[in-house]
Enzyme design. Structure first.
Site, PDB file in Angstrom:
ATOM      1  N   GLU A 124     -20.477   5.970  -5.594  1.00  0.00           N
ATOM      2  CA  GLU A 124     -19.445   5.619  -4.613  1.00  0.00           C
ATOM      3  C   GLU A 124     -20.072   4.829  -3.474  1.00  0.00           C
ATOM      4  N   VAL A 128     -15.739   9.303  -0.895  1.00  0.00           N
ATOM      5  CA  VAL A 128     -15.134   9.906  -2.089  1.00  0.00           C
ATOM      6  C   VAL A 128     -13.616  10.004  -1.884  1.00  0.00           C
ATOM      7  N   LYS A 141       1.933  10.595   2.151  1.00  0.00           N
ATOM      8  CA  LYS A 141       2.859  11.700   1.884  1.00  0.00           C
ATOM      9  C   LYS A 141       2.908  12.677   3.054  1.00  0.00           C
ATOM     10  N   TYR A 276       7.038  -0.275  -3.182  1.00  0.00           N
ATOM     11  CA  TYR A 276       6.755   1.126  -2.862  1.00  0.00           C
ATOM     12  C   TYR A 276       6.301   1.316  -1.418  1.00  0.00           C
ATOM     13  N   ILE A 277       5.301   0.517  -1.020  1.00  0.00           N
ATOM     14  CA  ILE A 277       4.731   0.734   0.320  1.00  0.00           C
ATOM     15  C   ILE A 277       5.757   0.399   1.394  1.00  0.00           C
ATOM     16  N   GLY A 278       6.447  -0.738   1.222  1.00  0.00           N
ATOM     17  CA  GLY A 278       7.448  -1.142   2.203  1.00  0.00           C
ATOM     18  C   GLY A 278       8.530  -0.081   2.362  1.00  0.00           C
ATOM     19  N   ASP A 415      -6.658   0.962 -10.800  1.00  0.00           N
ATOM     20  CA  ASP A 415      -6.107  -0.246 -10.174  1.00  0.00           C
ATOM     21  C   ASP A 415      -6.879  -1.498 -10.556  1.00  0.00           C
ATOM     22  N   LEU A 422      -1.152   3.277 -10.174  1.00  0.00           N
ATOM     23  CA  LEU A 422      -0.737   4.604  -9.739  1.00  0.00           C
ATOM     24  C   LEU A 422      -1.910   5.567  -9.905  1.00  0.00           C
ATOM     25  N   HIS A 551      19.788  28.448 -13.595  1.00  0.00           N
ATOM     26  CA  HIS A 551      20.916  28.114 -12.723  1.00  0.00           C
ATOM     27  C   HIS A 551      20.813  28.922 -11.440  1.00  0.00           C
TER      28      HIS A 551
HETATM   29  C1  LIG Z   1      -0.119   3.420   1.011  1.00  0.00           C
HETATM   30  C2  LIG Z   1      -0.294   3.781  -0.441  1.00  0.00           C
HETATM   31  C3  LIG Z   1       0.389   4.859  -0.952  1.00  0.00           C
HETATM   32  C4  LIG Z   1       0.220   5.195  -2.299  1.00  0.00           C
HETATM   33  N1  LIG Z   1       0.936   6.272  -2.773  1.00  0.00           N
HETATM   34  C5  LIG Z   1       0.805   6.602  -4.075  1.00  0.00           C
HETATM   35  C6  LIG Z   1       1.503   7.719  -4.579  1.00  0.00           C
HETATM   36  O1  LIG Z   1       2.235   8.407  -3.872  1.00  0.00           O
HETATM   37  N2  LIG Z   1       1.335   8.033  -5.881  1.00  0.00           N
HETATM   38  C7  LIG Z   1       0.536   7.282  -6.705  1.00  0.00           C
HETATM   39  O2  LIG Z   1       0.425   7.608  -7.889  1.00  0.00           O
HETATM   40  N3  LIG Z   1      -0.149   6.226  -6.253  1.00  0.00           N
HETATM   41  C8  LIG Z   1      -0.028   5.864  -4.951  1.00  0.00           C
HETATM   42  N4  LIG Z   1      -0.733   4.802  -4.471  1.00  0.00           N
HETATM   43  C9  LIG Z   1      -1.602   4.048  -5.410  1.00  0.00           C
HETATM   44  C10 LIG Z   1      -2.928   4.793  -5.607  1.00  0.00           C
HETATM   45  O3  LIG Z   1      -3.526   5.017  -4.356  1.00  0.00           O
HETATM   46  C11 LIG Z   1      -3.857   3.988  -6.494  1.00  0.00           C
HETATM   47  O4  LIG Z   1      -3.186   3.664  -7.695  1.00  0.00           O
HETATM   48  C12 LIG Z   1      -5.100   4.787  -6.838  1.00  0.00           C
HETATM   49  O5  LIG Z   1      -5.792   5.101  -5.666  1.00  0.00           O
HETATM   50  C13 LIG Z   1      -6.014   4.001  -7.786  1.00  0.00           C
HETATM   51  O6  LIG Z   1      -7.137   4.769  -8.068  1.00  0.00           O
HETATM   52  P1  LIG Z   1      -8.507   4.114  -8.538  1.00  0.00           P
HETATM   53  O7  LIG Z   1      -9.411   5.268  -8.838  1.00  0.00           O
HETATM   54  O8  LIG Z   1      -8.264   3.106  -9.561  1.00  0.00           O
HETATM   55  O9  LIG Z   1      -9.063   3.320  -7.274  1.00  0.00           O
HETATM   56  P2  LIG Z   1      -9.371   3.717  -5.717  1.00  0.00           P
HETATM   57  O10 LIG Z   1      -8.620   4.945  -5.395  1.00  0.00           O
HETATM   58  O11 LIG Z   1      -9.100   2.501  -4.985  1.00  0.00           O
HETATM   59  O12 LIG Z   1     -10.892   4.076  -5.773  1.00  0.00           O
HETATM   60  C14 LIG Z   1     -11.890   3.120  -6.016  1.00  0.00           C
HETATM   61  C15 LIG Z   1     -13.191   3.600  -5.403  1.00  0.00           C
HETATM   62  O13 LIG Z   1     -14.252   2.770  -5.854  1.00  0.00           O
HETATM   63  C16 LIG Z   1     -15.150   2.509  -4.777  1.00  0.00           C
HETATM   64  N5  LIG Z   1     -15.867   1.280  -5.122  1.00  0.00           N
HETATM   65  C17 LIG Z   1     -15.380   0.028  -5.248  1.00  0.00           C
HETATM   66  N6  LIG Z   1     -16.348  -0.834  -5.666  1.00  0.00           N
HETATM   67  C18 LIG Z   1     -17.473  -0.087  -5.802  1.00  0.00           C
HETATM   68  C19 LIG Z   1     -18.801  -0.388  -6.239  1.00  0.00           C
HETATM   69  N7  LIG Z   1     -19.145  -1.609  -6.658  1.00  0.00           N
HETATM   70  N8  LIG Z   1     -19.703   0.607  -6.237  1.00  0.00           N
HETATM   71  C20 LIG Z   1     -19.368   1.864  -5.841  1.00  0.00           C
HETATM   72  N9  LIG Z   1     -18.134   2.203  -5.458  1.00  0.00           N
HETATM   73  C21 LIG Z   1     -17.184   1.245  -5.443  1.00  0.00           C
HETATM   74  C22 LIG Z   1     -14.228   2.399  -3.572  1.00  0.00           C
HETATM   75  O14 LIG Z   1     -14.941   2.619  -2.387  1.00  0.00           O
HETATM   76  C23 LIG Z   1     -13.216   3.516  -3.868  1.00  0.00           C
HETATM   77  O15 LIG Z   1     -13.641   4.735  -3.341  1.00  0.00           O
HETATM   78  C24 LIG Z   1      -0.628   4.445  -3.130  1.00  0.00           C
HETATM   79  C25 LIG Z   1      -1.344   3.360  -2.603  1.00  0.00           C
HETATM   80  C26 LIG Z   1      -1.178   3.034  -1.273  1.00  0.00           C
HETATM   81  C27 LIG Z   1      -1.954   1.882  -0.718  1.00  0.00           C
HETATM   82  N1  LIG Z   2       4.735   6.332  -4.368  1.00  0.00           N
HETATM   83  C1  LIG Z   2       3.895   5.590  -5.047  1.00  0.00           C
HETATM   84  O1  LIG Z   2       3.593   5.835  -6.211  1.00  0.00           O
HETATM   85  C2  LIG Z   2       3.264   4.409  -4.381  1.00  0.00           C
HETATM   86  C3  LIG Z   2       3.348   4.251  -3.015  1.00  0.00           C
HETATM   87  C4  LIG Z   2       2.744   3.146  -2.449  1.00  0.00           C
HETATM   88  C5  LIG Z   2       2.058   2.247  -3.243  1.00  0.00           C
HETATM   89  N2  LIG Z   2       1.986   2.437  -4.570  1.00  0.00           N
HETATM   90  C6  LIG Z   2       1.284   1.485  -5.429  1.00  0.00           C
HETATM   91  O2  LIG Z   2       0.675   0.506  -4.644  1.00  0.00           O
HETATM   92  C7  LIG Z   2       0.935  -0.780  -5.156  1.00  0.00           C
HETATM   93  C8  LIG Z   2       1.204  -1.726  -4.016  1.00  0.00           C
HETATM   94  O3  LIG Z   2       2.459  -1.407  -3.368  1.00  0.00           O
HETATM   95  P1  LIG Z   2       3.296  -2.533  -2.652  1.00  0.00           P
HETATM   96  O4  LIG Z   2       4.558  -1.945  -2.137  1.00  0.00           O
HETATM   97  O5  LIG Z   2       2.400  -3.273  -1.710  1.00  0.00           O
HETATM   98  O6  LIG Z   2       3.567  -3.563  -3.839  1.00  0.00           O
HETATM   99  P2  LIG Z   2       4.832  -3.752  -4.800  1.00  0.00           P
HETATM  100  O7  LIG Z   2       4.379  -4.632  -5.874  1.00  0.00           O
HETATM  101  O8  LIG Z   2       5.468  -2.449  -5.139  1.00  0.00           O
HETATM  102  O9  LIG Z   2       5.889  -4.548  -3.869  1.00  0.00           O
HETATM  103  C9  LIG Z   2       5.571  -5.753  -3.240  1.00  0.00           C
HETATM  104  C10 LIG Z   2       6.863  -6.452  -2.821  1.00  0.00           C
HETATM  105  O10 LIG Z   2       6.507  -7.540  -1.997  1.00  0.00           O
HETATM  106  C11 LIG Z   2       7.249  -8.705  -2.354  1.00  0.00           C
HETATM  107  N3  LIG Z   2       6.438  -9.861  -1.916  1.00  0.00           N
HETATM  108  C12 LIG Z   2       5.253 -10.274  -2.413  1.00  0.00           C
HETATM  109  N4  LIG Z   2       4.779 -11.317  -1.708  1.00  0.00           N
HETATM  110  C13 LIG Z   2       5.678 -11.561  -0.727  1.00  0.00           C
HETATM  111  C14 LIG Z   2       5.744 -12.483   0.371  1.00  0.00           C
HETATM  112  N5  LIG Z   2       4.785 -13.381   0.607  1.00  0.00           N
HETATM  113  N6  LIG Z   2       6.804 -12.458   1.212  1.00  0.00           N
HETATM  114  C15 LIG Z   2       7.788 -11.551   0.999  1.00  0.00           C
HETATM  115  N7  LIG Z   2       7.775 -10.640  -0.010  1.00  0.00           N
HETATM  116  C16 LIG Z   2       6.732 -10.627  -0.854  1.00  0.00           C
HETATM  117  C17 LIG Z   2       7.434  -8.552  -3.862  1.00  0.00           C
HETATM  118  O11 LIG Z   2       8.514  -9.283  -4.342  1.00  0.00           O
HETATM  119  C18 LIG Z   2       7.626  -7.024  -3.996  1.00  0.00           C
HETATM  120  O12 LIG Z   2       8.979  -6.655  -3.882  1.00  0.00           O
HETATM  121  C19 LIG Z   2       2.123  -0.667  -6.082  1.00  0.00           C
HETATM  122  O13 LIG Z   2       1.810  -1.324  -7.287  1.00  0.00           O
HETATM  123  C20 LIG Z   2       2.329   0.792  -6.303  1.00  0.00           C
HETATM  124  O14 LIG Z   2       2.126   1.121  -7.651  1.00  0.00           O
HETATM  125  C21 LIG Z   2       2.576   3.502  -5.167  1.00  0.00           C
END
Ligand SMILES: Cc1cc2nc3c(=O)[nH]c(=O)nc-3n(C[C@H](O)[C@H](O)[C@H](O)COP(=O)(O)OP(=O)(O)OC[C@H]3O[C@@H](n4cnc5c(N)ncnc54)[C@H](O)[C@@H]3O)c2cc1C
Ligand SMILES: NC(=O)c1ccc[n+]([C@@H]2O[C@H](COP(=O)([O-])OP(=O)(O)OC[C@H]3O[C@@H](n4cnc5c(N)ncnc54)[C@H](O)[C@@H]3O)[C@@H](O)[C@H]2O)c1
Length: 581
Positions: A124, A128, A141, A276-278, A415, A422, A551
């Site tokens: 990492e 972590v 959340k 999702y984020i928006g 990702d 996710l 129920h």
């Molecule tokens: C605001 C927000 C809300 C979200 N909410 C949800 C949700 O409710 N439910 C859901 O399912 N998903 C949600 N997601 C998406 C979710 O966070 C990601 O899909 C998930 O974290 C991806 O996991 P990952 O292990 O692929 O990568 P990450 O969680 O991004 O982990 C990657 C790790 O690799 C490390 N790393 C990178 N390059 C290197 C390297 N070369 N050497 C060593 N370490 C390195 C980074 O530091 C990091 O710790 C959300 C995302 C955001 C931004």
């Molecule tokens: N509850 C959850 O599971 C959760 C929560 C947050 C994020 N995430 C993950 O994180 C990822 C990123 O989330 P996100 O909401 O950033 O992406 P997203 O792909 O869900 O939505 C991005 C939105 O931005 C719009 N867009 C893109 N470029 C634009 C621009 N220049 N001007 C105006 N609109 C524009 C797109 O049309 C789309 O509707 C998602 O793929 C999602 O899987 C998951």
């Protein structure tokens, strides 16, 4: 610019293959196996890994629960044994498995690898837990838990309907921010401790692939160590994607990384992107008193959701709140607030690129998707070229090089491969890789992976949207039907004064296959699992409709939904050879 098209709808589901081991475990058996008995029998992992309808019959017979349970015990024993001797890799390698990136994907893979007896290290470069724990799911959340309560306490009409009187709700911004931060710290240490307890070596520094089965790690510029591993998993995740022309200052023009710290609550915030984020942040900000303006490039808000669910969500989550929106426009330039001037957003038409005016707001949140993080990974050392930034993989998460060949012993999950951004998908992909390197061919059925948006109320989904299902039906020559149930008829929802909600089932009337389920309503994120597990296990509507639900519970919404489906009499279950879903 990386488009935001890394959404669920674009991932291409791989073929589903019934693992040979599961086939043979199941074939010599005679009793009925329910989801619950599967869970008790240590078969859950296989079960959730995308057994589709074709596997119904194989799973319906297992010799005896007792016999299978002893199998589960032996899993436990091997996990303990592995933790004790995470010190002896096979065939002259330093490790059996090295994982680069300790996010949820890497963590899930590491725990499963130890359970399988693999000597495992995780590298990492930062903290972590990665995005999900530190800058994603977990703190968001926590904020949403606060916004849900604020929303309820502020809703006089809702309170009166219960006969409750509330004298006025307020909040302490720093207290709310602390709740999110404390939760992230707690979960981060849980994750770290779980890996330490199982004997995973946690190595600090940036990991770089030097060649097949060889990685170096360490602080950039400082001394680095080289280690070898039989198999390597890349799990380096993603970072916020900021389109060209947008200047992020971290104070008034922010990404989710900044917003989660809740350093201030703007009076008026523009949210660029209604994914999702928006959506989740619009729920938080409006509950805390902000006015929100959405800027969305596509022609409708929430373009990633099933259109009917999106419309209902707009009626409930957008229209009655202090939210307005501009659709079909790009934010082409955003300048942070400075010298008493507000944040300035220049809009252009998404299709014609004609100017569409300017907005002046207190803050702007950029929520336009995420970009894979592959910097410093050394992909050039193994002839791998990213595609739109993502690491190309096949359905088994095996990395594909620039010549279209598989790179031996190299996998990419989460990702960074862009299949499904996710947390649980990342972890599930990691587990499937560990199964493969341990000798069991297990392919994750991405069509069975649920997703949820944690607004109030929540939105959840699994499988295809209605337009996707109809397109598939037309192409492959099958009929598609839709069944719906409302939360208005559900006793538990009405007791909670939360009757606003809809569940929608998309299915094949000829054989009862579930193609997609979408829910908008109270606890939709929890309710979806009955449908996602049904898809994963290949349970057909004609079987699941006889399952009994307590129920009064919200789960009766799904009970009604499956019962409302009209599967043709004498429909044959889609049993046969493993098929792509
Ligand atoms: C605001 C927000 C809300 C979200 N909410 C949800 C949700 O409710 N439910 C859901 O399912 N998903 C949600 N997601 C998406 C979710 O966070 C990601 O899909 C998930 O974290 C991806 O996991 P990952 O292990 O692929 O990568 P990450 O969680 O991004 O982990 C990657 C790790 O690799 C490390 N790393 C990178 N390059 C290197 C390297 N070369 N050497 C060593 N370490 C390195 C980074 O530091 C990091 O710790 C959300 C995302 C955001 C931004
Ligand atoms: N509850 C959850 O599971 C959760 C929560 C947050 C994020 N995430 C993950 O994180 C990822 C990123 O989330 P996100 O909401 O950033 O992406 P997203 O792909 O869900 O939505 C991005 C939105 O931005 C719009 N867009 C893109 N470029 C634009 C621009 N220049 N001007 C105006 N609109 C524009 C797109 O049309 C789309 O509707 C998602 O793929 C999602 O899987 C998951």
């Amino acid at each position: 610019m990386q488009s935001s098209s890394m959404s669920l709808s674009l991932s291409s589901p791989p073929s589903t293959i019934i693992p040979a081991a599961v086939r043979s475990d199941c074939s010599s058996t005679s009793i009925s196996l329910t989801p619950r008995s599967l869970r008790f029998c240590g078969l859950k992992r296989e079960a959730i890994f995308g057994l589709n309808s074709s596997h119904c019959s194989a799973l319906r017979s297992v010799s005896s629960v007792k016999q299978s349970c002893s199998r589960s015990n032996s899993f436990k024993v091997s996990a303990l044994a592995a933790a004790e001797n995470n010190g002896a890799a096979k065939r002259g390698f330093d490790y059996d498995l090295v994982i680069i990136g300790a996010g949820v994907g890497g963590h899930g893979a590491a725990l499963h690898a130890v359970e399988k007896g693999l000597k495992t290290a995780i590298i990492e470069g930062d903290v972590v837990g990665g995005t999900c724990v530190n800058r994603g799911c977990v703190p968001s959340k926590a904020l949403l838990a606060v916004s849900g309560r604020m929303r309820e306490l502020q809703n006089e009409h809702h309170m009166k309907a219960f006969g409750l009187q509330v004298a006025g709700a307020g909040y302490d911004r720093q207290g709310v921010a602390d709740h999110a931060n404390n939760l992230a710290s707690k979960i981060r240490s849980n994750l770290t401790n779980s890996m330490k307890a199982l004997g995973v070596d946690i190595l600090t520094g940036v990991g770089t692939v030097l060649g097949p089965q060889k990685v170096k790690y360490g602080k950039v510029g400082a001394e680095e160590s080289v280690i070898t591993a039989k198999d390597i998993i890349i799990a380096t995740g993603s970072i916020p994607l900021v389109p060209k022309g947008i200047e992020v200052d971290g104070k008034t023009v922010i990404t989710s990384d900044h917003a989660l710290k809740l350093e201030f609550v703007p009076e008026w915030i523009a949210i660029v992107g209604s994914g999702y984020i928006g959506l989740e942040f619009s729920d938080v900000y409006t509950a805390l008193g902000s006015e929100v303006t959405f800027i969305e490039a596509l022609d409708q808000l929430m373009p990633g959701f099933d259109p009917e669910i999106g419309k209902l969500a707009q009626r409930v989550l957008i229209n009655p709140r202090k939210i307005d929106y501009h659709t079909g426009v790009f934010a082409s330039k955003i300048t942070p607030a400075k010298d008493g001037k507000p944040v300035i957003i220049e809009l252009i038409d998404a299709k014609t690129k004609e100017p569409k005016g300017t907005l002046e707001v207190d803050a702007a949140l950029i929520a336009t998707g995420r970009a894979p993080f592959t910097e410093g990974l050394g992909l050039e050392n193994i002839n791998v070229q990213t595609q739109r930034g993502f690491i190309p993989v096949d359905e088994r998460m095996r990395v594909i090089d620039a010549n279209g060949k598989l790179v031996p012993h190299l996998y990419c999950i989460g990702d960074a491969n862009g299949k499904m951004m996710l947390a649980h998908a990342a972890s599930a992909q990691g587990i499937s890789v560990v199964e493969q390197v341990s000798g069991k061919d297990l392919v994750l059925n991405h069509s069975s992976v649920p997703a949820a948006c944690f607004t109030h109320p929540e939105i959840s989904m699994v499988g295809l949207t209605e337009p996707q299902a109809r397109e598939k039906g037309e192409k492959e020559g099958f009929e598609v039907s839709v069944a719906k149930t409302s939360f208005k008829a559900n006793t538990k929802a009405l007791a909670e004064n939360e009757g606003e909600g809809l569940a929608k089932l998309i299915y094949r009337p000829d054989n009862g296959e579930i193609l997609g389920v979408h829910i908008f309503g109270l606890h939709a994120a929890d309710l979806i699992h009955e449908a996602s597990n049904a898809i994963a296990m290949g349970t057909c509507i004609q079987d699941i409709k006889f399952a009994v639900h307590a129920h009064p519970t919200l789960s009766e919404v799904l009970d009604e939904l499956f019962k409302a489906a009209k599967v043709k009499v004498n429909a044959s279950s889609p049993v046969g050879e493993p098929v792509a879903v």
